[in-house]
Design an enzyme around this catalytic site. Sequence first.
Site, PDB file in Angstrom:
ATOM      1  N   HIS A   1      -0.327 -18.197   5.204  1.00 25.73           N
ATOM      2  CA  HIS A   1       0.388 -17.098   4.540  1.00 25.73           C
ATOM      3  C   HIS A   1       1.399 -16.385   5.429  1.00 25.73           C
ATOM      4  O   HIS A   1       2.088 -15.484   4.974  1.00 25.73           O
ATOM      5  CB  HIS A   1      -0.611 -16.067   4.008  1.00 25.73           C
TER       6      HIS A   1
HETATM    7  C1  UD1 Z   1      -0.724  -8.762   5.122  1.00 29.22           C
HETATM    8  C2  UD1 Z   1      -0.660  -8.414   6.613  1.00 29.22           C
HETATM    9  C3  UD1 Z   1      -1.095  -9.624   7.434  1.00 29.22           C
HETATM   10  C4  UD1 Z   1      -2.433 -10.142   6.981  1.00 29.22           C
HETATM   11  C5  UD1 Z   1      -2.369 -10.413   5.487  1.00 29.22           C
HETATM   12  C6  UD1 Z   1      -3.670 -10.922   4.935  1.00 29.22           C
HETATM   13  C7  UD1 Z   1       1.114  -6.873   7.303  1.00 29.22           C
HETATM   14  C8  UD1 Z   1       2.402  -6.783   7.993  1.00 29.22           C
HETATM   15  N1  UD1 Z   1       0.705  -8.104   7.020  1.00 29.22           N
HETATM   16  O1  UD1 Z   1       0.215  -9.789   4.883  1.00 29.22           O
HETATM   17  O2  UD1 Z   1      -1.198  -9.233   8.789  1.00 29.22           O
HETATM   18  O3  UD1 Z   1      -2.750 -11.311   7.692  1.00 29.22           O
HETATM   19  O4  UD1 Z   1      -2.030  -9.201   4.822  1.00 29.22           O
HETATM   20  O5  UD1 Z   1      -3.557 -11.238   3.582  1.00 29.22           O
HETATM   21  O6  UD1 Z   1       0.505  -5.867   7.047  1.00 29.22           O
HETATM   22  N2  UD1 Z   1       0.506  -9.521  -3.047  1.00 29.22           N
HETATM   23  C9  UD1 Z   1      -0.157  -9.705  -4.231  1.00 29.22           C
HETATM   24  N3  UD1 Z   1      -1.348  -9.069  -4.395  1.00 29.22           N
HETATM   25  C10 UD1 Z   1      -1.893  -8.264  -3.463  1.00 29.22           C
HETATM   26  C11 UD1 Z   1      -1.200  -8.071  -2.261  1.00 29.22           C
HETATM   27  C12 UD1 Z   1      -0.013  -8.704  -2.054  1.00 29.22           C
HETATM   28  O7  UD1 Z   1       0.303 -10.418  -5.099  1.00 29.22           O
HETATM   29  O8  UD1 Z   1      -2.987  -7.721  -3.688  1.00 29.22           O
HETATM   30  C13 UD1 Z   1       1.781 -10.234  -2.825  1.00 29.22           C
HETATM   31  C14 UD1 Z   1       2.991  -9.374  -3.099  1.00 29.22           C
HETATM   32  O9  UD1 Z   1       3.978 -10.168  -3.662  1.00 29.22           O
HETATM   33  C15 UD1 Z   1       3.420  -8.956  -1.701  1.00 29.22           C
HETATM   34  C16 UD1 Z   1       3.024 -10.167  -0.870  1.00 29.22           C
HETATM   35  O10 UD1 Z   1       1.831 -10.654  -1.489  1.00 29.22           O
HETATM   36  O11 UD1 Z   1       4.768  -8.666  -1.645  1.00 29.22           O
HETATM   37  C17 UD1 Z   1       2.738  -9.874   0.563  1.00 29.22           C
HETATM   38  O12 UD1 Z   1       1.809  -8.799   0.709  1.00 29.22           O
HETATM   39  P1  UD1 Z   1       1.848  -7.877   2.024  1.00 29.22           P
HETATM   40  O13 UD1 Z   1       0.708  -6.914   2.019  1.00 29.22           O
HETATM   41  O14 UD1 Z   1       3.206  -7.301   2.192  1.00 29.22           O
HETATM   42  O15 UD1 Z   1       1.688  -8.891   3.208  1.00 29.22           O
HETATM   43  P2  UD1 Z   1       0.703 -10.124   3.412  1.00 29.22           P
HETATM   44  O16 UD1 Z   1       1.523 -11.346   3.477  1.00 29.22           O
HETATM   45  O17 UD1 Z   1      -0.447 -10.094   2.466  1.00 29.22           O
END
Ligand code: UD1
Length: 370
Positions: free
Chosen positions: A217
Amino acid sequence: MSKTLKLLLIAGARPNFMKLAPLAKAIQNHNARPGNGDILIDSRIVHTGQHYDTQMSQVFFEELGIPKPDFNLEVGSGSHAAQTAEIMKRFEPVCLESTPDWVLVVGDVNSTMACTLVAAKMGIRVAHVEAGLRSNDRTMPEEINRIVTDALADFLLTPSQDANENLEREGVPEEKIRLVGNIMIDSLIAHLKKIDSGAALKRFSLKDRGFVYVTLHRPSNVDSKETLGPIVEELSMIAKQWPVIFPIHPRTRKRMTDFGLAFEPGAKVNLIDPISYSESITFTERARCVLTDSGGLQEESTYFGTPCLTLRPNTERPITVTMGSNCLTTVQSLRSDFQIILKGPARCGTVPPLWDGKTAERIVAALLSA
Ligand code: UD1
Protein backbone atom coordinates in the site's frame (compact mmCIF):
# COMPACT_ATOMS: atom_id res chain seq x y z
CA MET A 1 -6.01 10.76 48.59
CA SER A 2 -5.06 9.07 45.28
CA LYS A 3 -3.34 11.11 42.67
CA THR A 4 -4.50 10.83 39.07
CA LEU A 5 -2.43 10.91 35.92
CA LYS A 6 -4.50 12.09 32.97
CA LEU A 7 -3.66 10.59 29.57
CA LEU A 8 -5.02 11.08 26.10
CA LEU A 9 -4.30 8.04 23.92
CA ILE A 10 -4.27 8.81 20.20
CA ALA A 11 -5.11 6.46 17.35
CA GLY A 12 -6.02 7.24 13.79
CA ALA A 13 -5.06 4.60 11.27
CA ARG A 14 -5.13 0.83 11.11
CA PRO A 15 -1.58 0.10 12.36
CA ASN A 16 -2.23 2.25 15.45
CA PHE A 17 -4.99 0.05 16.79
CA MET A 18 -2.82 -2.97 17.64
CA LYS A 19 -0.48 -0.60 19.48
CA LEU A 20 -3.29 1.02 21.43
CA ALA A 21 -4.97 -2.22 22.57
CA PRO A 22 -2.24 -3.47 24.95
CA LEU A 23 -1.77 0.01 26.38
CA ALA A 24 -5.46 0.35 27.19
CA LYS A 25 -5.35 -3.10 28.81
CA ALA A 26 -2.20 -2.36 30.84
CA ILE A 27 -3.78 0.86 32.12
CA GLN A 28 -6.93 -1.05 33.18
CA ASN A 29 -4.74 -3.61 34.96
CA HIS A 30 -2.80 -0.90 36.73
CA ASN A 31 -5.98 0.78 37.99
CA ALA A 32 -7.47 -2.54 39.12
CA ARG A 33 -4.41 -3.49 41.19
CA PRO A 34 -4.54 -2.04 44.65
CA GLY A 35 -1.32 -1.31 46.49
CA ASN A 36 0.56 -0.26 43.40
CA GLY A 37 1.32 3.26 44.53
CA ASP A 38 -1.16 6.04 44.84
CA ILE A 39 -1.38 7.10 41.25
CA LEU A 40 -4.41 6.12 39.20
CA ILE A 41 -4.49 6.62 35.46
CA ASP A 42 -7.42 8.40 33.88
CA SER A 43 -7.06 7.62 30.18
CA ARG A 44 -9.27 8.72 27.32
CA ILE A 45 -9.08 7.48 23.77
CA VAL A 46 -9.09 9.86 20.82
CA HIS A 47 -9.77 8.36 17.38
CA THR A 48 -8.90 10.94 14.76
CA GLY A 49 -10.90 9.14 12.05
CA GLN A 50 -7.97 9.04 9.61
CA HIS A 51 -9.14 5.51 8.81
CA TYR A 52 -12.90 5.17 8.89
CA ASP A 53 -14.07 2.14 6.85
CA THR A 54 -15.45 -0.59 9.10
CA GLN A 55 -12.81 -3.02 7.81
CA MET A 56 -10.00 -0.51 8.40
CA SER A 57 -11.07 0.60 11.88
CA GLN A 58 -14.11 -0.69 13.74
CA VAL A 59 -13.33 -4.39 13.29
CA PHE A 60 -10.02 -3.86 15.10
CA PHE A 61 -11.65 -2.11 18.05
CA GLU A 62 -14.06 -5.04 18.40
CA GLU A 63 -11.51 -7.77 17.82
CA LEU A 64 -8.82 -6.30 20.06
CA GLY A 65 -11.26 -5.31 22.81
CA ILE A 66 -10.28 -1.63 22.68
CA PRO A 67 -12.70 0.57 24.65
CA LYS A 68 -14.93 2.78 22.53
CA PRO A 69 -13.17 6.08 21.76
CA ASP A 70 -14.12 8.97 24.05
CA PHE A 71 -13.59 11.38 21.17
CA ASN A 72 -13.94 10.72 17.46
CA LEU A 73 -12.63 13.56 15.34
CA GLU A 74 -13.96 12.07 12.06
CA VAL A 75 -11.37 13.79 9.89
CA GLY A 76 -11.51 11.31 6.99
CA SER A 77 -9.20 11.34 3.98
CA GLY A 78 -7.47 14.25 2.28
CA SER A 79 -4.07 15.45 1.13
CA HIS A 80 -1.37 15.27 3.78
CA ALA A 81 -1.67 18.99 4.49
CA ALA A 82 -5.45 18.94 4.60
CA GLN A 83 -5.64 15.83 6.77
CA THR A 84 -2.93 17.02 9.18
CA ALA A 85 -4.50 20.46 9.49
CA GLU A 86 -7.96 19.02 10.07
CA ILE A 87 -6.69 16.72 12.83
CA MET A 88 -4.92 19.65 14.49
CA LYS A 89 -7.99 21.88 14.36
CA ARG A 90 -10.21 19.20 15.84
CA PHE A 91 -7.74 17.95 18.45
CA GLU A 92 -7.01 21.32 20.05
CA PRO A 93 -10.46 21.66 21.69
CA VAL A 94 -10.12 18.09 23.03
CA CYS A 95 -6.91 19.09 24.79
CA LEU A 96 -8.53 22.25 26.15
CA GLU A 97 -11.46 20.25 27.50
CA SER A 98 -9.48 17.31 28.92
CA THR A 99 -6.37 19.09 30.26
CA PRO A 100 -4.23 15.91 30.06
CA ASP A 101 -0.88 15.46 31.79
CA TRP A 102 0.34 13.48 28.78
CA VAL A 103 -0.68 12.95 25.19
CA LEU A 104 0.47 9.49 24.17
CA VAL A 105 0.99 8.92 20.46
CA VAL A 106 1.99 5.71 18.68
CA GLY A 107 3.65 4.90 15.36
CA ASP A 108 4.25 7.25 12.47
CA VAL A 109 1.00 8.14 10.74
CA ASN A 110 -0.32 11.64 10.08
CA SER A 111 -2.45 11.48 13.24
CA THR A 112 0.69 10.82 15.31
CA MET A 113 2.44 13.95 14.08
CA ALA A 114 -0.64 16.20 14.03
CA CYS A 115 -1.59 15.49 17.65
CA THR A 116 2.03 15.85 18.76
CA LEU A 117 2.23 19.31 17.20
CA VAL A 118 -0.95 20.44 18.94
CA ALA A 119 0.07 19.12 22.36
CA ALA A 120 3.63 20.46 22.16
CA LYS A 121 2.37 23.97 21.32
CA MET A 122 -0.06 23.84 24.24
CA GLY A 123 2.72 22.85 26.65
CA ILE A 124 1.30 19.34 27.17
CA ARG A 125 3.87 16.58 27.51
CA VAL A 126 4.01 14.04 24.68
CA ALA A 127 5.09 10.41 24.97
CA HIS A 128 5.88 8.66 21.69
CA VAL A 129 5.60 4.88 21.51
CA GLU A 130 7.74 3.39 18.72
CA ALA A 131 10.11 6.35 18.80
CA GLY A 132 13.49 6.49 17.11
CA LEU A 133 12.82 4.42 13.99
CA ARG A 134 14.42 5.91 10.88
CA SER A 135 14.38 4.80 7.25
CA ASN A 136 16.54 7.85 6.38
CA ASP A 137 14.25 8.28 3.38
CA ARG A 138 12.43 11.58 3.49
CA THR A 139 10.33 10.72 0.44
CA MET A 140 8.32 8.55 2.85
CA PRO A 141 5.60 10.58 4.53
CA GLU A 142 6.05 8.45 7.66
CA GLU A 143 9.71 9.47 7.94
CA ILE A 144 8.69 13.13 8.15
CA ASN A 145 6.11 12.19 10.78
CA ARG A 146 8.73 10.29 12.80
CA ILE A 147 11.29 13.10 12.71
CA VAL A 148 8.80 15.80 13.72
CA THR A 149 7.18 13.66 16.42
CA ASP A 150 10.50 12.67 17.98
CA ALA A 151 11.83 16.23 17.84
CA LEU A 152 8.86 17.47 19.86
CA ALA A 153 8.11 14.54 22.18
CA ASP A 154 9.20 14.69 25.81
CA PHE A 155 9.46 10.94 26.34
CA LEU A 156 10.72 8.62 23.61
CA LEU A 157 9.75 4.99 24.14
CA THR A 158 11.72 2.84 21.73
CA PRO A 159 11.26 -0.72 20.41
CA SER A 160 14.90 -1.67 19.82
CA GLN A 161 18.47 -0.55 20.45
CA ASP A 162 18.92 0.82 16.90
CA ALA A 163 16.17 3.35 17.67
CA ASN A 164 18.06 4.52 20.79
CA GLU A 165 21.18 4.96 18.68
CA ASN A 166 19.31 7.03 16.08
CA LEU A 167 17.97 9.35 18.77
CA GLU A 168 21.32 9.71 20.49
CA ARG A 169 22.90 10.55 17.11
CA GLU A 170 20.28 13.28 16.70
CA GLY A 171 21.28 14.73 20.07
CA VAL A 172 18.26 13.65 22.13
CA PRO A 173 19.27 13.62 25.82
CA GLU A 174 19.56 10.11 27.21
CA GLU A 175 17.06 10.74 30.01
CA LYS A 176 14.28 11.30 27.48
CA ILE A 177 14.78 7.88 25.89
CA ARG A 178 13.55 4.56 27.27
CA LEU A 179 13.95 1.18 25.56
CA VAL A 180 10.64 -0.57 26.28
CA GLY A 181 10.33 -3.16 23.49
CA ASN A 182 7.89 -3.74 20.69
CA ILE A 183 4.28 -2.94 21.49
CA MET A 184 2.97 -4.70 18.32
CA ILE A 185 4.25 -7.96 19.72
CA ASP A 186 2.18 -7.46 22.90
CA SER A 187 -0.97 -7.55 20.79
CA LEU A 188 0.29 -10.47 18.79
CA ILE A 189 1.12 -12.62 21.83
CA ALA A 190 -2.14 -11.76 23.61
CA HIS A 191 -4.15 -12.55 20.51
CA LEU A 192 -2.42 -15.73 19.38
CA LYS A 193 -4.09 -17.75 22.12
CA LYS A 194 -7.53 -16.82 20.82
CA ILE A 195 -6.97 -17.57 17.14
CA ASP A 196 -8.34 -20.58 15.29
CA SER A 197 -5.78 -20.49 12.48
CA GLY A 198 -7.15 -23.65 10.87
CA ALA A 199 -10.47 -21.90 10.23
CA ALA A 200 -8.86 -18.95 8.45
CA LEU A 201 -6.79 -21.24 6.21
CA LYS A 202 -9.84 -23.33 5.40
CA ARG A 203 -11.94 -20.28 4.57
CA PHE A 204 -9.50 -19.36 1.81
CA SER A 205 -8.54 -22.95 0.84
CA LEU A 206 -4.90 -22.39 1.84
CA LYS A 207 -2.41 -25.04 2.92
CA ASP A 208 -0.04 -24.54 5.84
CA ARG A 209 3.22 -23.07 4.42
CA GLY A 210 1.78 -23.48 0.95
CA PHE A 211 1.02 -19.87 0.00
CA VAL A 212 2.41 -16.35 -0.22
CA TYR A 213 0.80 -13.59 1.87
CA VAL A 214 0.96 -10.21 0.09
CA THR A 215 0.15 -6.69 1.31
CA LEU A 216 1.15 -3.55 -0.60
CA HIS A 217 0.00 0.00 0.00
CA ARG A 218 2.99 2.38 0.14
CA PRO A 219 2.57 5.38 -2.18
CA SER A 220 6.07 4.70 -3.58
CA ASN A 221 4.88 1.29 -4.82
CA VAL A 222 1.26 1.84 -5.73
CA ASP A 223 0.71 5.49 -6.64
CA SER A 224 2.12 5.36 -10.17
CA LYS A 225 1.47 3.01 -13.07
CA GLU A 226 5.24 2.80 -13.70
CA THR A 227 5.81 1.17 -10.30
CA LEU A 228 2.55 -0.71 -9.75
CA GLY A 229 2.41 -2.16 -13.30
CA PRO A 230 5.67 -4.17 -13.02
CA ILE A 231 4.76 -5.29 -9.48
CA VAL A 232 1.47 -6.72 -10.74
CA GLU A 233 3.36 -8.47 -13.58
CA GLU A 234 5.93 -10.01 -11.21
CA LEU A 235 3.24 -11.09 -8.78
CA SER A 236 1.40 -12.74 -11.65
CA MET A 237 4.49 -14.79 -12.44
CA ILE A 238 4.92 -15.91 -8.82
CA ALA A 239 1.20 -16.67 -8.56
CA LYS A 240 1.33 -19.03 -11.53
CA GLN A 241 3.40 -21.32 -9.27
CA TRP A 242 2.29 -20.42 -5.74
CA PRO A 243 -1.14 -19.46 -4.41
CA VAL A 244 -1.14 -15.82 -3.35
CA ILE A 245 -3.54 -14.29 -0.84
CA PHE A 246 -3.67 -10.52 -1.24
CA PRO A 247 -6.00 -8.49 1.00
CA ILE A 248 -5.94 -5.26 -0.88
CA HIS A 249 -5.73 -1.84 0.80
CA PRO A 250 -8.32 0.70 -0.49
CA ARG A 251 -5.50 2.89 -1.84
CA THR A 252 -4.06 0.01 -3.89
CA ARG A 253 -7.43 -1.17 -5.16
CA LYS A 254 -8.26 2.33 -6.35
CA ARG A 255 -4.91 2.65 -8.14
CA MET A 256 -5.26 -0.73 -9.88
CA THR A 257 -8.65 0.35 -11.18
CA ASP A 258 -7.42 3.82 -12.19
CA PHE A 259 -4.44 2.36 -14.08
CA GLY A 260 -6.46 -0.48 -15.65
CA LEU A 261 -4.17 -3.14 -14.10
CA ALA A 262 -5.10 -6.80 -13.59
CA PHE A 263 -3.33 -10.07 -12.83
CA GLU A 264 -2.58 -12.34 -15.76
CA PRO A 265 -4.86 -15.26 -16.55
CA GLY A 266 -3.66 -18.37 -14.73
CA ALA A 267 -2.24 -16.38 -11.80
CA LYS A 268 -3.62 -17.79 -8.56
CA VAL A 269 -4.10 -14.45 -6.80
CA ASN A 270 -6.91 -14.34 -4.30
CA LEU A 271 -7.62 -10.61 -4.16
CA ILE A 272 -9.79 -9.93 -1.13
CA ASP A 273 -10.99 -6.96 0.95
CA PRO A 274 -8.95 -5.88 3.99
CA ILE A 275 -8.96 -8.67 6.58
CA SER A 276 -9.21 -8.89 10.34
CA TYR A 277 -6.22 -8.88 12.69
CA SER A 278 -6.67 -12.60 13.46
CA GLU A 279 -6.60 -13.48 9.78
CA SER A 280 -3.55 -11.36 9.13
CA ILE A 281 -1.71 -12.96 12.04
CA THR A 282 -2.70 -16.41 10.82
CA PHE A 283 -1.49 -15.75 7.29
CA THR A 284 1.79 -14.35 8.60
CA GLU A 285 2.36 -17.35 10.84
CA ARG A 286 1.40 -19.97 8.28
CA ALA A 287 2.65 -18.54 4.96
CA ARG A 288 5.70 -19.91 3.16
CA CYS A 289 6.67 -16.29 2.52
CA VAL A 290 5.30 -12.82 3.24
CA LEU A 291 5.68 -10.12 0.60
CA THR A 292 4.93 -6.67 1.92
CA ASP A 293 5.75 -2.99 2.21
CA SER A 294 4.16 -2.68 5.65
CA GLY A 295 6.21 -1.92 8.76
CA GLY A 296 4.10 -4.05 11.07
CA LEU A 297 4.25 -7.16 8.90
CA GLN A 298 8.05 -7.04 8.84
CA GLU A 299 7.95 -7.25 12.64
CA GLU A 300 5.23 -9.88 12.87
CA SER A 301 7.06 -12.07 10.31
CA THR A 302 10.21 -11.77 12.40
CA TYR A 303 8.33 -12.90 15.49
CA PHE A 304 7.13 -16.04 13.68
CA GLY A 305 10.38 -16.55 11.75
CA THR A 306 8.41 -16.53 8.50
CA PRO A 307 10.62 -15.44 5.58
CA CYS A 308 9.58 -11.94 4.54
CA LEU A 309 10.42 -9.99 1.40
CA THR A 310 9.98 -6.26 1.87
CA LEU A 311 9.44 -4.44 -1.38
CA ARG A 312 11.24 -1.24 -0.39
CA PRO A 313 14.74 0.19 -0.81
CA ASN A 314 15.06 0.70 2.96
CA THR A 315 13.46 -0.11 6.27
CA GLU A 316 13.09 1.84 9.48
CA ARG A 317 13.07 -1.54 11.21
CA PRO A 318 16.61 -2.83 10.42
CA ILE A 319 16.53 -5.29 13.31
CA THR A 320 14.05 -7.38 11.30
CA VAL A 321 16.83 -7.81 8.72
CA THR A 322 19.85 -8.17 11.03
CA MET A 323 18.18 -10.52 13.51
CA GLY A 324 14.84 -11.49 12.01
CA SER A 325 13.50 -13.13 8.88
CA ASN A 326 13.21 -10.03 6.69
CA CYS A 327 15.02 -9.20 3.41
CA LEU A 328 14.67 -6.08 1.30
CA THR A 329 13.83 -6.67 -2.34
CA THR A 330 13.14 -4.78 -5.57
CA VAL A 331 10.69 -5.47 -8.33
CA GLN A 332 13.65 -6.49 -10.54
CA SER A 333 14.95 -9.07 -8.07
CA LEU A 334 11.64 -10.17 -6.61
CA ARG A 335 11.30 -13.44 -8.48
CA SER A 336 14.90 -14.54 -7.87
CA ASP A 337 14.71 -13.52 -4.19
CA PHE A 338 11.56 -15.59 -3.88
CA GLN A 339 13.36 -18.59 -5.39
CA ILE A 340 16.19 -18.13 -2.86
CA ILE A 341 13.64 -18.22 -0.05
CA LEU A 342 12.09 -21.42 -1.42
CA LYS A 343 15.51 -23.09 -1.29
CA GLY A 344 16.06 -22.02 2.33
CA PRO A 345 14.44 -23.12 5.60
CA ALA A 346 10.74 -22.53 6.10
CA ARG A 347 11.49 -20.62 9.30
CA CYS A 348 14.53 -18.44 10.08
CA GLY A 349 15.95 -15.65 12.26
CA THR A 350 15.49 -14.91 15.94
CA VAL A 351 13.14 -12.76 17.99
CA PRO A 352 14.80 -9.47 19.12
CA PRO A 353 15.18 -8.66 22.83
CA LEU A 354 12.14 -7.21 24.61
CA TRP A 355 9.69 -8.37 21.93
CA ASP A 356 8.12 -10.34 24.75
CA GLY A 357 4.54 -9.18 25.26
CA LYS A 358 5.38 -6.98 28.26
CA THR A 359 6.05 -3.67 26.53
CA ALA A 360 2.76 -2.03 27.56
CA GLU A 361 3.46 -2.82 31.23
CA ARG A 362 6.90 -1.23 30.89
CA ILE A 363 5.37 1.85 29.25
CA VAL A 364 2.84 2.31 32.05
CA ALA A 365 5.60 1.95 34.65
CA ALA A 366 7.77 4.43 32.75
CA LEU A 367 4.98 7.02 32.56
CA LEU A 368 4.19 6.68 36.25
CA SER A 369 7.80 7.31 37.15
CA ALA A 370 8.44 10.07 34.58
C1 UD1 B 1 -1.77 5.32 6.29
C2 UD1 B 1 -0.43 5.73 6.91
C3 UD1 B 1 0.59 4.62 6.69
C4 UD1 B 1 0.08 3.30 7.17
C5 UD1 B 1 -1.26 3.03 6.51
C6 UD1 B 1 -1.87 1.72 6.95
C7 UD1 B 1 0.12 8.12 6.84
C8 UD1 B 1 0.97 9.12 6.18
N1 UD1 B 1 0.10 6.93 6.26
O1 UD1 B 1 -1.58 5.20 4.90
O2 UD1 B 1 1.77 4.94 7.41
O3 UD1 B 1 1.00 2.29 6.86
O4 UD1 B 1 -2.15 4.08 6.85
O5 UD1 B 1 -3.06 1.47 6.27
O6 UD1 B 1 -0.48 8.41 7.84
N2 UD1 B 1 -9.16 4.97 2.53
C9 UD1 B 1 -10.34 4.29 2.54
N3 UD1 B 1 -10.86 3.93 3.74
C10 UD1 B 1 -10.27 4.21 4.92
C11 UD1 B 1 -9.06 4.92 4.90
C12 UD1 B 1 -8.50 5.29 3.72
O7 UD1 B 1 -10.91 4.02 1.50
O8 UD1 B 1 -10.80 3.83 5.98
C13 UD1 B 1 -8.55 5.35 1.24
C14 UD1 B 1 -8.84 6.78 0.85
O9 UD1 B 1 -9.01 6.84 -0.53
C15 UD1 B 1 -7.54 7.49 1.22
C16 UD1 B 1 -6.51 6.40 0.97
O10 UD1 B 1 -7.16 5.18 1.33
O11 UD1 B 1 -7.35 8.62 0.47
C17 UD1 B 1 -5.26 6.53 1.78
O12 UD1 B 1 -5.55 6.68 3.17
P1 UD1 B 1 -4.53 7.48 4.12
O13 UD1 B 1 -4.97 7.40 5.55
O14 UD1 B 1 -4.30 8.84 3.58
O15 UD1 B 1 -3.17 6.73 3.94
P2 UD1 B 1 -2.82 5.18 3.91
O16 UD1 B 1 -2.31 4.86 2.56
O17 UD1 B 1 -3.91 4.34 4.46
